[in-house]
Enzyme design. Structure first.
Site, PDB file in Angstrom:
ATOM      1  CG  HIS A 104     -13.673   0.405  -0.014  1.00 28.73           C
ATOM      2  ND1 HIS A 104     -12.470   1.135  -0.515  1.00 28.73           N
ATOM      3  CD2 HIS A 104     -13.465  -0.543  -0.565  1.00 28.73           C
ATOM      4  CE1 HIS A 104     -11.935   0.716  -1.315  1.00 28.73           C
ATOM      5  NE2 HIS A 104     -12.480  -0.669  -1.182  1.00 28.73           N
TER       6      HIS A 104
ATOM      7  CG  ASP B  62       7.812  -1.548  13.585  1.00 25.92           C
ATOM      8  OD1 ASP B  62       7.163  -1.529  14.623  1.00 25.92           O
ATOM      9  OD2 ASP B  62       9.174  -1.532  13.261  1.00 25.92           O
TER      10      ASP B  62
END
Length: 459
Positions: free
Chosen positions: A163, A379
């Site tokens: 992170h 996608d």
């Protein structure tokens, strides 16, 4: 049953600069020094584009090649972190690569949900293998990725991110580059921008706010959620549920869905944990500064961490006895303070002066709105995921503290928000009762639907 191949390193597809890049003073705070997991589920190839002749494409091969290409412009993500004096982090851009795991599972996508509903929790230990020696913040790969093929020809992409290098918006930006390259693009549409110096402390640093979100609070009995007997469940809040919550507050009290939902969940969660009446309870909202200001503080393509925290406090009695509007006003006022440029600069300077501390965890509940980030829209050539977002509630070293709001569409086509919650079993039972009690008294006797995944037994 999941079968995995030996983990491998995916390096940039072309030579990249060898250099050292310093992280920002937001990046390297203690609060972000952990690995955070994300997951995406994709349907079988009958849903993919060009599946008549290209339908047998292997998602593992496609993603491996795309990741290698994306790591060329995003070459710092292929490096390794090290710590300098004052605990300052920098990345050695050495091109060593990220960890990639190829896997197959003897289950279908439908096995992960109730009908077509897929939401946390998930059997993460199977879908994202914890490679031994890979979890340290320093000196290890910054991203771990596992792509798991399913017997229905669907597949799962699971990621674990260091992170300190970036937050979810930055990760989505990188994975969108992967997605574009996987679909045949020659280069990403958004070029990455480092420029972490824009979030560096002033010289000299000066703290102009109290920043109680980083207060050091002595642990007393029961102030931190017990680790044992923790359970993860997800709650769907669609238009009907949100409308019911809105009817619990005055009509003239304007607020966003995020503010209303946060106040409501905080109140229910606090009641479920049953603190002492005079115990101070807290809630922090994660505020992204990426597009907060005009003119923008950060340029397009910036992919560092861009968050500050707003803190609200109350006694448990006041929070649980008062109407929801009490909690809502606390949330709104705190957010208003945290969304100023001076608050951002003060936070950055506080990090340097105070030694990059961790935020307060005692009696704290942290909420982050991921509904507009775009993880659910990535996608790779097979269409958008059936689920895309945080893999579980309660990430980091302290389970049960953080909940991320994930966009979701139910089987009726209703768009809403999934809120994963992690609590001890006894508190979870009370949490469900409190949700239903409050919404039962709303018009139409509404209640929140609850689903707990049972897929772990199948794997």
């Amino acid at each position: 049953m999941v079968t995995r191949r030996t983990p491998e390193l995916i390096r940039p597809a072309e030579p990249t600069p060898y250099e050292f890049k310093e992280l920002s003073d937001i990046d390297d705070q203690e609060s972000l020094r952990y690995q955070i997991p994300f997951i995406q589920f994709y349907r079988n190839e009958s849903h993919s584009r060009g599946s008549t002749h290209m339908g047998r494409r292997d998602p593992v091969r496609v993603l491996k090649e795309a990741v290698a290409k994306a790591l060329v412009p995003y070459y710092p993500l292929a490096g390794r972190l090290r710590e300098n004096s004052g605990r300052k982090l920098e990345v050695e851009c050495n091109g060593e690569g990220i960890i990639f795991i190829e896997a197959d599972a003897d289950v279908t996508l439908e096995d992960f949900g109730d009908g077509d509903i897929i939401q946390p929790p998930f059997p993460l230990e199977e879908l994202l293998f914890d490679v031994p020696g890979s979890t340290a913040i320093l000196g290890t790969p910054l991203i771990l990725m596992q792509v798991t093929r399913l017997k229905c020809s669907g597949f799962i992409v699971a990621l674990r991110l260091n992170h300190t290098m970036t937050g979810l918006p930055g990760l989505v930006q990188f994975m969108n580059a992967v997605a574009e390259l996987a679909r045949g693009a020659q280069s990403p549409s958004i070029q990455p921008v480092w420029e972490r110096h824009l979030l560096r402390a002033r010289d000299p640093p000066r703290v102009t706010f109290e920043h109680e979100e980083y207060d050091t609070i002595a642990d007393t009995k029961g102030t931190v959620i017990p680790f044992e007997d923790m359970v993860h469940k997800s709650f769907f809040f669609g238009p009907t549920e949100i409308a019911a919550i809105r009817q619990l507050i005055p009509v003239n009290q304007k607020a966003t869905t995020f503010e209303i939902l946060s106040a409501f969940v905080w109140r229910c969660r606090t009641s479920a944990l049953q603190p002492e009446p005079e115990e101070i309870v807290r809630m922090m909202c994660v505020i992204s500064i990426q597009n907060l200001f005009n003119p923008p503080l950060l340029p397009p393509g910036f992919y560092g961490n861009t968050i500050v925290f707003s803190m609200v406090t109350s006694t448990a009695a006041k929070l649980c006895i008062n109407p929801i509007e009490y909690a809502l006003e606390l949330v709104k006022n705190s957010k208003s303070t945290a969304t100023s440029q001076e608050y951002v600069r003060s936070t950055i300077d506080y990090m340097v002066i105070k030694g990059r501390p961790h935020f307060t965890v005692a009696r704290n509940f942290v909420v982050s709105d991921l509904t507009r980030v775009g993880f659910d829209k990535l996608d790779y050539g097979w269409g958008q995921p059936a689920y895309g977002g945080l893999a579980k509630a309660g990430v980091g070293a302290i389970p049960g503290v953080l909940s991320c709001y994930v966009p979701f569409k139910n089987r009726h086509g209703e768009k809403g928000i999934v809120v994963p919650i992690c609590l001890p079993q006894s508190a979870m039972d009370l949490f469900v009762k409190e949700l239903n009690r409050l919404l039962y008294h709303a018009p139409n006797h509404l209640s929140v639907a609850l689903r707990a995944s049972s897929i772990s037994s199948s794997l």
